[in-house]
Design a protein around this motif. Sequence first.
Motif, PDB file in Angstrom:
ATOM      1  N   GLY A 557       0.831  -1.195   0.000  1.00 39.91           N
ATOM      2  CA  GLY A 557       0.000   0.000   0.000  1.00 39.91           C
ATOM      3  C   GLY A 557       0.867   1.247   0.000  1.00 39.91           C
ATOM      4  O   GLY A 557       2.094   1.181  -0.077  1.00 39.91           O
ATOM      5  N   ASP A 558       0.220   2.388   0.086  1.00 40.02           N
ATOM      6  CA  ASP A 558       0.911   3.675   0.178  1.00 40.02           C
ATOM      7  C   ASP A 558       0.940   4.083   1.643  1.00 40.02           C
ATOM      8  O   ASP A 558      -0.094   4.436   2.210  1.00 40.02           O
ATOM      9  CB  ASP A 558       0.177   4.725  -0.653  1.00 40.02           C
ATOM     10  CG  ASP A 558       0.861   6.082  -0.623  1.00 40.02           C
ATOM     11  OD1 ASP A 558       1.899   6.218   0.057  1.00 40.02           O
ATOM     12  OD2 ASP A 558       0.360   7.012  -1.282  1.00 40.02           O
ATOM     13  N   PRO A 559       2.094   4.048   2.292  1.00 44.56           N
ATOM     14  CA  PRO A 559       2.150   4.376   3.726  1.00 44.56           C
ATOM     15  C   PRO A 559       1.626   5.762   4.052  1.00 44.56           C
ATOM     16  O   PRO A 559       1.145   5.989   5.164  1.00 44.56           O
ATOM     17  CB  PRO A 559       3.650   4.270   4.046  1.00 44.56           C
ATOM     18  CG  PRO A 559       4.195   3.357   3.007  1.00 44.56           C
ATOM     19  CD  PRO A 559       3.412   3.647   1.769  1.00 44.56           C
ATOM     20  N   ALA A 560       1.690   6.681   3.084  1.00 43.36           N
ATOM     21  CA  ALA A 560       1.192   8.037   3.336  1.00 43.36           C
ATOM     22  C   ALA A 560      -0.322   8.072   3.429  1.00 43.36           C
ATOM     23  O   ALA A 560      -0.896   8.995   4.015  1.00 43.36           O
ATOM     24  CB  ALA A 560       1.667   8.986   2.231  1.00 43.36           C
ATOM     25  N   LYS A 561      -0.973   7.062   2.873  1.00 38.98           N
ATOM     26  CA  LYS A 561      -2.435   7.028   2.854  1.00 38.98           C
ATOM     27  C   LYS A 561      -3.017   5.890   3.686  1.00 38.98           C
ATOM     28  O   LYS A 561      -4.197   5.896   4.010  1.00 38.98           O
ATOM     29  CB  LYS A 561      -2.927   6.878   1.404  1.00 38.98           C
ATOM     30  CG  LYS A 561      -2.462   7.964   0.457  1.00 38.98           C
ATOM     31  CD  LYS A 561      -3.158   9.276   0.734  1.00 38.98           C
ATOM     32  CE  LYS A 561      -2.762  10.321  -0.310  1.00 38.98           C
ATOM     33  NZ  LYS A 561      -3.444  11.618  -0.079  1.00 38.98           N
ATOM     34  N   ASN A 562      -2.189   4.900   4.011  1.00 42.31           N
ATOM     35  CA  ASN A 562      -2.694   3.682   4.631  1.00 42.31           C
ATOM     36  C   ASN A 562      -1.731   3.249   5.727  1.00 42.31           C
ATOM     37  O   ASN A 562      -0.575   2.903   5.456  1.00 42.31           O
ATOM     38  CB  ASN A 562      -2.825   2.590   3.560  1.00 42.31           C
ATOM     39  CG  ASN A 562      -3.503   1.343   4.067  1.00 42.31           C
ATOM     40  OD1 ASN A 562      -3.657   1.138   5.271  1.00 42.31           O
ATOM     41  ND2 ASN A 562      -3.905   0.483   3.146  1.00 42.31           N
TER      42      ASN A 562
END
Length: 696
Positions: A557-562
């Motif tokens: 996933g995208d750590p900035a969003k999730n």
Amino acid sequence: MPDSSRKFDLLPMLGHTKGKRSPVTCALKCDNACSGEVCNTSSNGYFRDIASAAVSRRTALGLGAAGALAVVLSGLGAPEKAAADGGPGLSAAAKAGFDKSKLKFAPIKPMDASVDAFTVPEGFAWRPIIRWGDPLFADSPAFDLGAQTAAAQARQFGYNNDYTDILPIPDSKDRRAVLFTNHEYTNENIMFPATLAAAEARAIGRAAHGLTVVELERKNKNKPWNYVQGASLNRRFLSDTTYELTGPAAGTDLVKTIDDPSGRAIKGTLGNCSGGTTPWGTILSGEENFNGYFVAPGTSAEDKRYGLTNKATARKWELDEPRFNTNNAGYANETNRFGWIVEVDPFDPTSTPKKHSALGRFKHEGANVIVADSGHVVAYMGDDERFDYLYKFVSKGKYMPGNSSEARRNNMGLLAEGDLYVAKFTGDSPAAEIDGSGALPSDGAFDGSGEWLPLVVGGASRVPGMSVPEVLVYTRLAADRVGPTKMDRCEDVQPSLETGKVYVVCTNNSDRGKPGKEGATEVNPRTLNRDGHIVEITETGDQTSTRFNWTLLMVCGDPAKNSSTYFSGFPADKVSPISCPDNVAFDSVGNMWIATDGAPSSIGYADGLFKVTLEGSDRGKVEQFLAVPRDAETCGPIVHDDERTVFVAVQHPGEEGTFEAQHSYFPDYVGAGSVPAKGKVRAPRPSVVQVYRTDA
């Protein structure tokens, strides 16, 4: 026939896809699998917990990639033990440092999914090696987008290339090779103008399926490859090419039809996805979403378990050939002749390709082979469907090193007979700590142990009430009966030749945890899993063992969003966002390279190719190497880091467009823009692309 037969007006996934996934891809590639009922409705319970055991990694032998293949084809004897001088589970090259690869690059930033561009790092360039429609033979017509015919397409490179490998031709001094690729499916809506007759479009589409072998040449190993039109090894495998069915199901009543009363000669291959390269120099290709090509009664347990229905298909081949409607007399078993692992000898254009029943029938993403310490050949395989399983095949015979006629004869028969297993995973954390959020359990890792449950062993069925041919033809139903673990779409499954560890790429499963569906398990720890994860398996003996230990390498996933991402402890804010992992490859020192299909679902980035460090202080570090154009998927990665070169297959660029309003003009961009000049006709062309270093 109305032109709407090619416009796919009925798109059940319209409005339900996330990120860059196109509902057109859902319709054409997998017959809208996510819009229907889950095929696996079995109520598998959990077996007893298996006590966790310390792993004593015995070195695996392995030759599943083109780099290792060159050793075999040159007749240099048996593969060496990978970890002999590097410590348990770690080769000398890996222990010396995964950063020792010659392929250095600065990671690119994620590209917006709407951008129609092929993006590579600074200091690199790209060029297509071969594109849809390129002529293969001396008498092949040149590609003419406005005047394609089925006869022309049969002599040209096919559409939507997926698994790809490049195998050196012996004694060619690095200047000649063969390229293999398969062709998964077609999108007639962007391939042809609306004025083309529907029957002709269907015929061309059939000719664009199948497989291709084509020779390559270059001046030296520092120069890009070019394909050779008219070369002696060039070959197309078409819908009427005959495949030999091998193994225990061959010749049985389950696979006989009115066209083939022998039950051994199958016409064509469908829905080919990923694959693998064997130590003896052949290519394996997995028949995946074959169900979308057939009309079937759809009422039996067997039909339902394989996603077969009585509705008209998207391509409507059933209007042209009676075998694609199994309601027709004499064709009840036609669907049983697809869903196998295909083996092709790319160095013999007169050879008959094989379908191996001993490896089971399901939606094969592919198969990857490694040679165990015992000498037996082991193939790992994933069933690419929500809540389906992971499999392993162990050959009865043993691998014979070298390239003598005796060795070739022996090795070419290894996949025809052996034992088949399905995987059961057990976590080592309290169930309450696996709540579906993706939060790490208290021990700091998603991990546990597992066992390979027998389906066929020693030529006998281990599934009560099913014969060996029944187990192999209806492998999904057989597996249901022994209670394996339901997975989040096992795509590529590959053993590392540096460590012997096996990587199971679970691309996603947005149905996990929905009402009536199985919830989170430690090996599948997130509900509504849109971004996927990767499982790392360590067999407790050699590759023939029936016990293993496992851990999750990453939760994508995208750590900035999730917040529910995990990269083996590597800082999440220092990785390239990655989602929907699909195909993988390894470089010469053991780094893993991941091709994605679906991109970060929450933010709509373009798909790409990513390098992942597997050992040391940087374990779990993800770096994006390239991004593919609008609507496209990254497939078939090949990494020749010793030559600072990477290859990928770019599939379905511009998928959501139409012929009259294209979304992409990859790879034939003109000048600074992508819009064709007035009066010119262009369309996206799926291609095999080479990326190479241009600076010192």
